[in-house]
Design an enzyme around this catalytic site. Structure first.
Site, PDB file in Angstrom:
ATOM      1  N   THR A  39       0.787  -1.225   0.000  1.00 47.18           N
ATOM      2  CA  THR A  39       0.000   0.000   0.000  1.00 47.18           C
ATOM      3  C   THR A  39       0.814   1.266   0.000  1.00 47.18           C
ATOM      4  OG1 THR A  39      -1.626  -1.157   1.262  1.00 47.18           O
ATOM      5  CG2 THR A  39      -1.591   1.186   1.601  1.00 47.18           C
ATOM      6  N   ASP A  55      -4.169   4.702  -1.256  1.00 47.45           N
ATOM      7  CA  ASP A  55      -4.454   4.168  -2.595  1.00 47.45           C
ATOM      8  C   ASP A  55      -5.539   3.101  -2.433  1.00 47.45           C
ATOM      9  OD1 ASP A  55      -2.712   1.247  -3.380  1.00 47.45           O
ATOM     10  OD2 ASP A  55      -2.669   2.170  -1.390  1.00 47.45           O
ATOM     11  N   ARG A  57      -5.417  -0.296  -4.012  1.00 43.44           N
ATOM     12  CA  ARG A  57      -5.079  -1.609  -4.586  1.00 43.44           C
ATOM     13  C   ARG A  57      -4.765  -2.611  -3.477  1.00 43.44           C
ATOM     14  NH1 ARG A  57      -0.239  -2.223  -8.895  1.00 43.44           N
ATOM     15  NH2 ARG A  57      -1.869  -1.656 -10.346  1.00 43.44           N
ATOM     16  N   LYS A  71      -9.144   1.595   2.227  1.00 41.70           N
ATOM     17  CA  LYS A  71      -8.100   1.451   3.240  1.00 41.70           C
ATOM     18  C   LYS A  71      -8.209   2.473   4.353  1.00 41.70           C
ATOM     19  CE  LYS A  71      -5.065  -0.412  -0.209  1.00 41.70           C
ATOM     20  NZ  LYS A  71      -3.725  -0.539  -0.756  1.00 41.70           N
ATOM     21  N   GLY A  85      -0.524  -3.470   5.374  1.00 40.16           N
ATOM     22  CA  GLY A  85      -0.095  -4.759   5.908  1.00 40.16           C
ATOM     23  C   GLY A  85      -1.094  -5.822   5.503  1.00 40.16           C
ATOM     24  N   SER A 167       4.265  -0.114   1.350  1.00 34.23           N
ATOM     25  CA  SER A 167       5.366  -0.323   0.412  1.00 34.23           C
ATOM     26  C   SER A 167       5.649   0.930  -0.417  1.00 34.23           C
ATOM     27  CB  SER A 167       5.044  -1.500  -0.516  1.00 34.23           C
ATOM     28  OG  SER A 167       3.835  -1.259  -1.200  1.00 34.23           O
ATOM     29  N   ASP A 204       5.264   2.700  -7.167  1.00 32.99           N
ATOM     30  CA  ASP A 204       5.334   1.473  -6.392  1.00 32.99           C
ATOM     31  C   ASP A 204       4.391   0.456  -7.020  1.00 32.99           C
ATOM     32  OD1 ASP A 204       3.871   0.348  -3.328  1.00 32.99           O
ATOM     33  OD2 ASP A 204       5.693  -0.403  -4.293  1.00 32.99           O
ATOM     34  N   SER A 207       1.157  -0.562  -5.026  1.00 33.04           N
ATOM     35  CA  SER A 207       0.056   0.400  -4.873  1.00 33.04           C
ATOM     36  C   SER A 207      -0.486   0.738  -6.245  1.00 33.04           C
ATOM     37  CB  SER A 207       0.548   1.687  -4.211  1.00 33.04           C
ATOM     38  OG  SER A 207       1.314   1.416  -3.082  1.00 33.04           O
TER      39      SER A 207
END
Lengths: 272, 221
Positions: A39, A55, A57, A71, A85, A167, A204, A207
């Site tokens: 994320t 985000d 995803r 999220k 996580g 991430s 990233d 994400s």
């Protein structure tokens, strides 16, 4: 061990199967993977309150499991929490603390405070010694003012003017470190959070998809779901797909009549 | 696997697809190069034109892929000098298989799809594993998005089973435009769900007139 599995009286985890799982793993059984959110989540403090961003995803390894998940979790009307996580862990821990906060509001008759949510989260995560893999950005406005905290899976916390987790945190933090200043306006705050999340989305691989934003000020919270949608599908075939009968080869057909196998008895509805 | 001190490979991601038609062949690959959760570049070609009627697309470890392409291109040049003609696609297919098997005990981490026109001018696609096992098929997908794409191609292009006799041709009856449309759609779909596929799609179409190249944008997230 009794035949039935007993849940501990206070709820929580049941460890009855741990021994069996360890034995199976030794025999070579591959355990099912966890769905992680991979994320980018961020938060910042601006002049009137806090802005949270995330985000949308959710990944299972290299595959996108959910292209538009949520999220940013509700904790209290004036407190929201972004989670990175393991998806099940962030969902469970925020739901649990949200319930505890509501009961606490009934008991005290007051608006929840961010530090209350913080303490409940950190003590829960610490007691599970990092096995509950939830990395959170907690933000809200209460009587004592605007607050922003990060919570790590092992239970440590930080109090910050701006924060990123997940991430994509490095990509997002690079944007914050370049452009953050104290006393941002609401529009500037939302723009900066969106820019940071976009940096995570595009740089990233864990994400992606859309930007969710949540603006919390004294007395008012705005949850801007899908505030930006910078990733539309690039190509749609105009021809379309048809799945006609006969396109998939039928190798064999077996029809079993159910009526002779089922006994239909006359009885009242809902009777045991 | 990377806990061992001797793991020398790295997967740079990406997907390659090839579809053979009656008188054309479409070879396509995305242009994203990644490592771990990061993108190295959005603009890297995985396609190599080995001969005028023969194009190779490879995904996997780019270090090995660059070496493999260079090796094959050099061998093709030697063939030209020795035989005074360019290598045909089936010949290159065999050469690629031999080159891969040559390194059977320290493989090229490359997942290859070779496409082109055979000596009769019909489209042909050859699909490989990392150590050189190959097969001539009507279509194929390799790389990180291959498991997302192959079932769709199986459904739309319906390859006949090699067990059915007499042997039927695997090339699709679709027109060149329809095949390119299918490839674009299938890549857009794979990009939605595979994090390693995206950025741009490079499509190479080979027919008797020559080679044409086209690019379309894919999702960049």
């Amino acid at each position: 061990m009794a035949g039935a599995m007993d849940l501990p009286a206070k709820g929580g985890f049941s460890f009855d199967l741990c021994r069996r799982n360890a034995m199976l793993a030794e025999k070579g059984l591959k355990m099912p993977g966890f769905r992680k959110t991979g994320t980018t989540i961020v938060g910042l403090v601006f002049q009137d309150g806090v802005v949270l961003g995330a985000d949308t995803r959710a990944t299972e390894g290299p595959i996108v499991a959910d292209k538009n998940c949520e999220k940013i979790h509700f904790m209290a009307p004036n407190i929201y929490c972004c989670g990175a996580g393991t998806a099940a862990d962030t969902e469970a821990v925020t739901d649990m603390v949200s319930s505890q906060l509501q009961l606490h509001r009934y008991a005290t008759g007051r608006e929840s405070r961010v530090v209350t949510a913080l303490t409940l989260l950190k003590s829960h995560l610490f007691s599970y010694q990092g096995h509950v893999s939830a990395a959170l950005v907690l933000g809200g406005v209460d009587v004592t003012g605007p607050h922003l905290h990060t919570v790590y899976p092992h239970g440590s916390t930080d109090t910050l003017p701006f924060a990123t987790m997940g991430s994509g945190s490095l990509a997002a933090m690079s944007v914050f470190e370049s452009k953050y200043k104290e006393g941002l306006t609401r529009e500037e705050g939302i723009q900066l959070v969106s820019d940071a999340i976009c940096a995570g989305i595009f740089n990233d691989l864990g994400s992606g998809s859309n930007v969710d934003v949540c603006v919390i000020t004294k007395g008012k919270t705005e949850y801007l779901r899908n505030h930006q949608l910078p990733n539309p599908r690039t190509y749609v075939s105009s021809k379309g797909y048809s799945f006609t009968k006969g396109q998939t080869e039928v190798l064999s057909t077996k029809i079993t009549q159910l009526k002779p196998k089922v006994e239909v008895t006359e009885s009242d509805a809902m009777e045991e | 696997m990377s806990r061992r001190g001797d793991w020398v490979y790295e997967n740079n991601g990406g997907t390659c697809v090839a579809v053979a038609g009656a008188d054309y062949c479409v070879v396509a690959a995305d242009t994203r190069l990644s490592v771990g959760y990061s993108i190295l570049t959005r603009d890297h070609s995985k396609i190599c034109e080995l001969a005028d009627k023969c194009v190779l697309a490879s995904s996997g470890f780019q270090g090995d892929i660059k070496a493999l392409h260079k090796n094959l291109a050099a061998r093709e040049l030697l063939y030209q000098h020795q035989h005074n003609k360019r290598m045909s696609c089936p010949a290159m297919a065999q050469l690629l298989s031999n080159t891969l098997y040559y390194k059977r005990f320290f493989p090229y981490y490359a997942f290859n799809v070779l496409g082109g026109l055979d000596s009769e001018g019909k489209g042909c696609v050859f699909t490989y594993d990392a150590v050189g096992s190959y097969e001539r098929t009507g279509y194929s997908a390799q790389g990180t998005g291959s498991s997302l794409i192959m079932p769709v191609l199986d459904n739309q292009l319906k390859s006949p089973s090699p067990l059915l006799l007499p042997a039927r041709d695997a090339v699709t009856p679709l027109s060149e435009l329809e095949a390119v449309d299918l490839v674009k759609d299938v890549f857009a779909s794979a990009t939605e769900r595979d994090i390693y596929t995206g950025d741009k799609l490079e499509i190479v179409v080979i027919n008797k007139a020559g080679t044409k190249r086209e690019y379309i944008d894919l999702r960049k997230d």
